[in-house]
Design an enzyme around this catalytic site. Sequence first.
Site, mmCIF file in Angstrom:
data_model
loop_
_atom_site.group_PDB
_atom_site.id
_atom_site.type_symbol
_atom_site.label_atom_id
_atom_site.label_comp_id
_atom_site.label_asym_id
_atom_site.label_seq_id
_atom_site.Cartn_x
_atom_site.Cartn_y
_atom_site.Cartn_z
ATOM 1 C CG ASP A 181 89.474 30.178 50.321
ATOM 2 O OD1 ASP A 181 89.434 28.959 50.113
ATOM 3 O OD2 ASP A 181 89.983 30.995 49.530
ATOM 4 C CG HIS B 233 91.327 19.695 50.987
ATOM 5 N ND1 HIS B 233 92.655 20.006 50.843
ATOM 6 C CD2 HIS B 233 91.263 18.340 51.059
ATOM 7 C CE1 HIS B 233 93.372 18.891 50.802
ATOM 8 N NE2 HIS B 233 92.544 17.863 50.925
HETATM 9 P P1 ADQ Z 1 91.088 26.210 46.082
HETATM 10 O O1 ADQ Z 1 89.715 26.725 46.328
HETATM 11 O O2 ADQ Z 1 91.382 25.801 44.695
HETATM 12 O O3 ADQ Z 1 91.453 25.011 47.094
HETATM 13 P P2 ADQ Z 1 93.520 27.768 46.983
HETATM 14 O O4 ADQ Z 1 93.870 27.280 48.333
HETATM 15 O O5 ADQ Z 1 93.712 29.233 46.824
HETATM 16 O O6 ADQ Z 1 92.049 27.451 46.534
HETATM 17 O O7 ADQ Z 1 94.472 27.032 45.952
HETATM 18 C C1 ADQ Z 1 94.505 27.431 44.623
HETATM 19 C C2 ADQ Z 1 95.793 26.924 43.967
HETATM 20 O O8 ADQ Z 1 95.673 27.181 42.587
HETATM 21 C C3 ADQ Z 1 97.017 27.664 44.478
HETATM 22 O O9 ADQ Z 1 98.075 26.754 44.651
HETATM 23 C C4 ADQ Z 1 97.337 28.654 43.349
HETATM 24 O O10 ADQ Z 1 98.710 28.888 43.127
HETATM 25 C C5 ADQ Z 1 96.753 27.974 42.146
HETATM 26 N N1 ADQ Z 1 96.253 29.018 41.228
HETATM 27 C C6 ADQ Z 1 95.271 29.892 41.449
HETATM 28 N N2 ADQ Z 1 95.111 30.706 40.386
HETATM 29 C C7 ADQ Z 1 96.035 30.318 39.493
HETATM 30 C C8 ADQ Z 1 96.369 30.754 38.175
HETATM 31 N N3 ADQ Z 1 95.728 31.735 37.536
HETATM 32 N N4 ADQ Z 1 97.354 30.122 37.546
HETATM 33 C C9 ADQ Z 1 98.015 29.099 38.132
HETATM 34 N N5 ADQ Z 1 97.741 28.655 39.362
HETATM 35 C C10 ADQ Z 1 96.759 29.247 40.019
HETATM 36 C C11 ADQ Z 1 90.765 24.257 48.112
HETATM 37 C C12 ADQ Z 1 90.092 25.103 49.208
HETATM 38 C C13 ADQ Z 1 91.118 26.041 49.834
HETATM 39 C C14 ADQ Z 1 92.291 25.222 50.377
HETATM 40 C C15 ADQ Z 1 92.831 24.267 49.324
HETATM 41 C C16 ADQ Z 1 93.862 23.304 49.902
HETATM 42 O O11 ADQ Z 1 89.010 25.846 48.657
HETATM 43 O O12 ADQ Z 1 90.532 26.794 50.876
HETATM 44 O O13 ADQ Z 1 93.340 26.104 50.759
HETATM 45 O O14 ADQ Z 1 91.787 23.477 48.759
HETATM 46 O O15 ADQ Z 1 93.349 22.599 50.994
#
Ligand code: ADQ
Length: 459
Positions: free
Chosen positions: A369, A162
């Site tokens: 990311d 991921h």
């Molecule tokens: P993350 O680093 O956790 O994931 P991201 O892809 O942005 O990053 O996903 C975060 C999730 O958390 C999103 O679905 C978002 O809606 C939720 N989220 C963030 N802040 C929030 C808040 N304050 N309240 C509620 N929900 C919140 C890892 C990798 C990424 C990759 C994903 C999936 O680091 O690059 O996209 O896995 O493979």
Amino acid sequence: MPQHSKLIVVANRLPASRTGKGPSARWERSPGGLVSAMEPVLAERGGVWIGWDGGAGPAPRPATVGSLDLRAVGLSRSEVNEYYHGFCNTTLWPLYHDAVINPEFHRSWWDPYLAVNKRFALASARSYRKGSLVWVHDYQLQMVPKLLRDRKPGAKIGFFLHIPFPPDELFAWIPWRSAILRGLLGADVIAFQTQASAENFVRVAKRYTSAEGTERELSFEGRSIRVKACPISIATSEFEKTAALPAVKRRAAEIRKQLAGRTVLLGVDRLDYTKGIPLRLLAYEELLKERTLSANKVVMLQVAVPSREVVPGYEETRREVEQTVGRINGENSQPGKVAVHYFRRSLAREELVAYYLAADVMLVTPLRDGMNLVAKEYVACRSDNTGVLVLSEFAGAARELRRALLVNPRDLETMKKTIVEAVRMKKEDQRMRMAMLRSNVRRHDVHDWSREFLEALAQ
Ligand code: ADQ
């Protein structure tokens, strides 16, 4: 593809957590992209999810939550520290994200990493039946493909990373680099978020193991391994449906009203040093200071979910964010017109979508990311095609969302110009860009992602 081959999902965390203690403890399903992607596939094929419940101590008993069959793997207190906080999040996480902070290497963390990976492999072997497909997820479990293959030589094993896979210059730092590569090469399919990560992997696999082959296919110890880019996405139609709910639209209107009708800039991230929150705030601060923007007309909202607070680097990032927010507000806020609203908490899905609807400009500016789902979620929610996405070039999502305003988050001057461009963008330009972005997240959702991966694995 054999429609009914059982699926074994192996991921560090289970898709549910335990609430309460002792006999009254209950499982509660955790929300999240991976769960919404896997649940329909598991319901259709049958199968199990192997993972850790997040606690220290013996594994809880197997359980069923909705259509999910859970098999927990237990971690001791010292394994939580050395495997999870240590090797996973203090060695691998920063290293795989361009070493944005210095990764630490401790010999005493490697054995626990191996021991926990073995436990996951054993649990997978126990659930394995002839013909099962095994899908291993992410950097915590890179040794599982090999360790499982040793026990089940004929198994179909896939691995998805991921986060980014680093270039040779960084990967070479790891004292256990060839062991990790041999761990991954136990899989039949190894997939990454981007083509660049796939290419990085192939290069180091050829350099540090006896693997040979092309960018798409390696041969190693008599087996062939497919390598591919398979970018993850979101449950687009679920976000669209939530964004269309009258209660959510009312809430978005209420948020805008509370912000006194100003132009709303939004950031939503885990509070992680890779997400670039301090630089984003600095760009905004300079724009206010130079009076290019005024807190009378614009407002920034930063929603940050607390994350990995005991791991080095996280506390510092939190402090930096909070000090910067304090400074910006101290110098720019007025009664009823706060310059930055900072929420350090998780939001419920509907509330999060209301914020996406209320935001004129979405700032997604990580230093590195794997993908970044927030960018895709924002786009999916903007059904009237308004709104501007400012997106870091260093997020995997930038490979697909080409009509976003792409920025280098370390180039503060360009960040500032881009934020101003986003704030001032005419509605017709917004619509043109957003329509193209939206067709992108509709064409490729998380269900397409899991289908594509499983088809490759079943071949
Ligand atoms: P993350 O680093 O956790 O994931 P991201 O892809 O942005 O990053 O996903 C975060 C999730 O958390 C999103 O679905 C978002 O809606 C939720 N989220 C963030 N802040 C929030 C808040 N304050 N309240 C509620 N929900 C919140 C890892 C990798 C990424 C990759 C994903 C999936 O680091 O690059 O996209 O896995 O493979």
